[in-house]
Design a protein around this motif. Sequence first.
Motif, PDB file in Angstrom:
ATOM      1  N   VAL A  77       0.858  -1.190   0.000  1.00 33.33           N
ATOM      2  CA  VAL A  77       0.000   0.000   0.000  1.00 33.33           C
ATOM      3  C   VAL A  77       0.893   1.239   0.000  1.00 33.33           C
ATOM      4  N   THR A  78       0.331   2.343  -0.415  1.00 34.96           N
ATOM      5  CA  THR A  78       1.063   3.605  -0.346  1.00 34.96           C
ATOM      6  C   THR A  78       1.029   4.140   1.080  1.00 34.96           C
ATOM      7  N   GLU A  79       1.902   5.110   1.329  1.00 36.36           N
ATOM      8  CA  GLU A  79       1.914   5.754   2.647  1.00 36.36           C
ATOM      9  C   GLU A  79       0.565   6.399   2.938  1.00 36.36           C
ATOM     10  N   GLU A  80      -0.050   6.967   1.933  1.00 37.51           N
ATOM     11  CA  GLU A  80      -1.339   7.624   2.117  1.00 37.51           C
ATOM     12  C   GLU A  80      -2.427   6.624   2.482  1.00 37.51           C
ATOM     13  N   VAL A  81      -2.412   5.475   1.832  1.00 38.77           N
ATOM     14  CA  VAL A  81      -3.394   4.434   2.145  1.00 38.77           C
ATOM     15  C   VAL A  81      -3.175   3.908   3.560  1.00 38.77           C
ATOM     16  N   LEU A  82      -1.929   3.669   3.923  1.00 43.46           N
ATOM     17  CA  LEU A  82      -1.644   3.173   5.261  1.00 43.46           C
ATOM     18  C   LEU A  82      -2.113   4.181   6.309  1.00 43.46           C
ATOM     19  N   GLY A  83      -1.891   5.467   6.032  1.00 38.33           N
ATOM     20  CA  GLY A  83      -2.341   6.503   6.948  1.00 38.33           C
ATOM     21  C   GLY A  83      -3.845   6.526   7.098  1.00 38.33           C
ATOM     22  N   ALA A  84      -4.557   6.223   6.026  1.00 32.84           N
ATOM     23  CA  ALA A  84      -6.020   6.191   6.079  1.00 32.84           C
ATOM     24  C   ALA A  84      -6.521   4.976   6.851  1.00 32.84           C
ATOM     25  N   MET A  85      -5.788   3.886   6.809  1.00 35.98           N
ATOM     26  CA  MET A  85      -6.186   2.672   7.527  1.00 35.98           C
ATOM     27  C   MET A  85      -5.900   2.765   9.020  1.00 35.98           C
ATOM     28  N   ALA A  86      -4.774   3.351   9.360  1.00 32.09           N
ATOM     29  CA  ALA A  86      -4.264   3.279  10.725  1.00 32.09           C
ATOM     30  C   ALA A  86      -5.008   4.201  11.686  1.00 32.09           C
ATOM     31  N   ASP A  87      -4.941   3.855  12.965  1.00 27.79           N
ATOM     32  CA  ASP A  87      -5.527   4.679  14.020  1.00 27.79           C
ATOM     33  C   ASP A  87      -4.546   5.746  14.483  1.00 27.79           C
ATOM     34  N   THR A  88      -3.252   5.492  14.319  1.00 29.50           N
ATOM     35  CA  THR A  88      -2.238   6.443  14.758  1.00 29.50           C
ATOM     36  C   THR A  88      -2.003   7.531  13.721  1.00 29.50           C
ATOM     37  N   VAL A  89      -1.473   8.654  14.177  1.00 29.63           N
ATOM     38  CA  VAL A  89      -1.178   9.773  13.279  1.00 29.63           C
ATOM     39  C   VAL A  89       0.011   9.447  12.393  1.00 29.63           C
ATOM     40  N   THR A  90       0.998   8.770  12.966  1.00 25.43           N
ATOM     41  CA  THR A  90       2.200   8.403  12.204  1.00 25.43           C
ATOM     42  C   THR A  90       2.398   6.888  12.247  1.00 25.43           C
ATOM     43  N   PRO A  91       1.673   6.147  11.430  1.00 19.59           N
ATOM     44  CA  PRO A  91       1.804   4.680  11.424  1.00 19.59           C
ATOM     45  C   PRO A  91       3.203   4.257  10.987  1.00 19.59           C
ATOM     46  N   GLN A  92       3.597   3.082  11.434  1.00 19.18           N
ATOM     47  CA  GLN A  92       4.967   2.605  11.224  1.00 19.18           C
ATOM     48  C   GLN A  92       5.076   1.561  10.121  1.00 19.18           C
ATOM     49  N   GLY A  93       4.319   1.728   9.075  1.00 10.73           N
ATOM     50  CA  GLY A  93       4.542   0.919   7.889  1.00 10.73           C
ATOM     51  C   GLY A  93       3.764  -0.365   7.765  1.00 10.73           C
ATOM     52  N   PHE A  94       3.113  -0.819   8.854  1.00  4.09           N
ATOM     53  CA  PHE A  94       2.372  -2.084   8.812  1.00  4.09           C
ATOM     54  C   PHE A  94       1.000  -1.930   9.449  1.00  4.09           C
ATOM     55  N   VAL A  95       0.009  -2.530   8.820  1.00  7.25           N
ATOM     56  CA  VAL A  95      -1.334  -2.637   9.391  1.00  7.25           C
ATOM     57  C   VAL A  95      -1.845  -4.037   9.077  1.00  7.25           C
ATOM     58  N   ALA A  96      -2.448  -4.664  10.071  1.00  5.33           N
ATOM     59  CA  ALA A  96      -3.037  -5.989   9.857  1.00  5.33           C
ATOM     60  C   ALA A  96      -4.457  -6.021  10.392  1.00  5.33           C
ATOM     61  N   VAL A  97      -5.258  -6.881   9.822  1.00  4.40           N
ATOM     62  CA  VAL A  97      -6.599  -7.166  10.323  1.00  4.40           C
ATOM     63  C   VAL A  97      -6.560  -8.581  10.893  1.00  4.40           C
ATOM     64  N   CYS A  98      -6.988  -8.712  12.158  1.00  2.84           N
ATOM     65  CA  CYS A  98      -6.905 -10.010  12.832  1.00  2.84           C
ATOM     66  C   CYS A  98      -8.247 -10.415  13.432  1.00  2.84           C
ATOM     67  N   HIS A  99      -8.419 -11.726  13.586  1.00  2.00           N
ATOM     68  CA  HIS A  99      -9.568 -12.250  14.315  1.00  2.00           C
ATOM     69  C   HIS A  99      -9.396 -11.967  15.805  1.00  2.00           C
TER      70      HIS A  99
END
Length: 271
Positions: A77-99
């Motif tokens: 994903v792009t930095e912009e997409v990751l920023g839109a997904m994440a809850d933090t203001v400055t996400p650290q490059g990874f986002v996962a969806v878990c059960h």
Amino acid sequence: MLENPRSPRVRAVAKLAKKPARVETGMFLLEGPQAVAEALTFRPQLVVELYATPTALERYADIGDTAIDAGVDVEYVTEEVLGAMADTVTPQGFVAVCHQFPTAVKDVFSAQPKLVAILEEVRDPGNAGTIVRAADAAGADAVVFTGRAVDLYNPKVVRSSTGSIFHLPVAVGAELEDVLARAREAGLTILAADVKGEDLLEARRDGVLSRPTAWLFGNEARGLPDEMLTLADRVVTVPIYGHAESMNLATAASVCLYESAFAQRSEVTER
């Protein structure tokens, strides 16, 4: 590569920052390289989706390797997409969806635990996550959230635990009286941590800390009401020797859990 931060898929991930979406889907949001690495190492079957920027995956190549070994696909994903997904203001490059994966209270106490942390109406996500982390570090067997405690899968709780939620059983949504009854049936001594209690050193001196123990911690602002304190076998407080007005709940809980960990391990060593 996902490039549109307003796509339905990105929005669906971002919604998991809010409790209604987590309740509806049974999923939760995971952010950052450390937490993602812990999930992939200890509970890879829980990871449903994993997103990373090319820069982050290059920097943390071992996470990509672990994902491959676990059979988890990584989507760029792009930095912009990751920023839109994440809850933090400055996400650290990874986002996962878990059960989500809460443990049943009966399973916590049927496993003959020696050290358990019970969080009664602990509302602050930072405190809750830090106590889970401290319990993990102290070698506790489980953590139980009771009453109207903060949601275990709140992004701030997950971040504060730094991956420890994947290391030990955590039960949620239980009623305190039921939890304490089960703890007693399992042979645990119930110690309530409260400013009204006796000095923790007294509990250390008379050897109570070496017994299998369930520590009970209350709400940050109100502590534990008297009717709940009477349910404990003993009420203790962490003394303040300096001039601090009070002690943060997570800090006090860490001290209590480690006191038990030291005492229990000393008992085993002496035998």
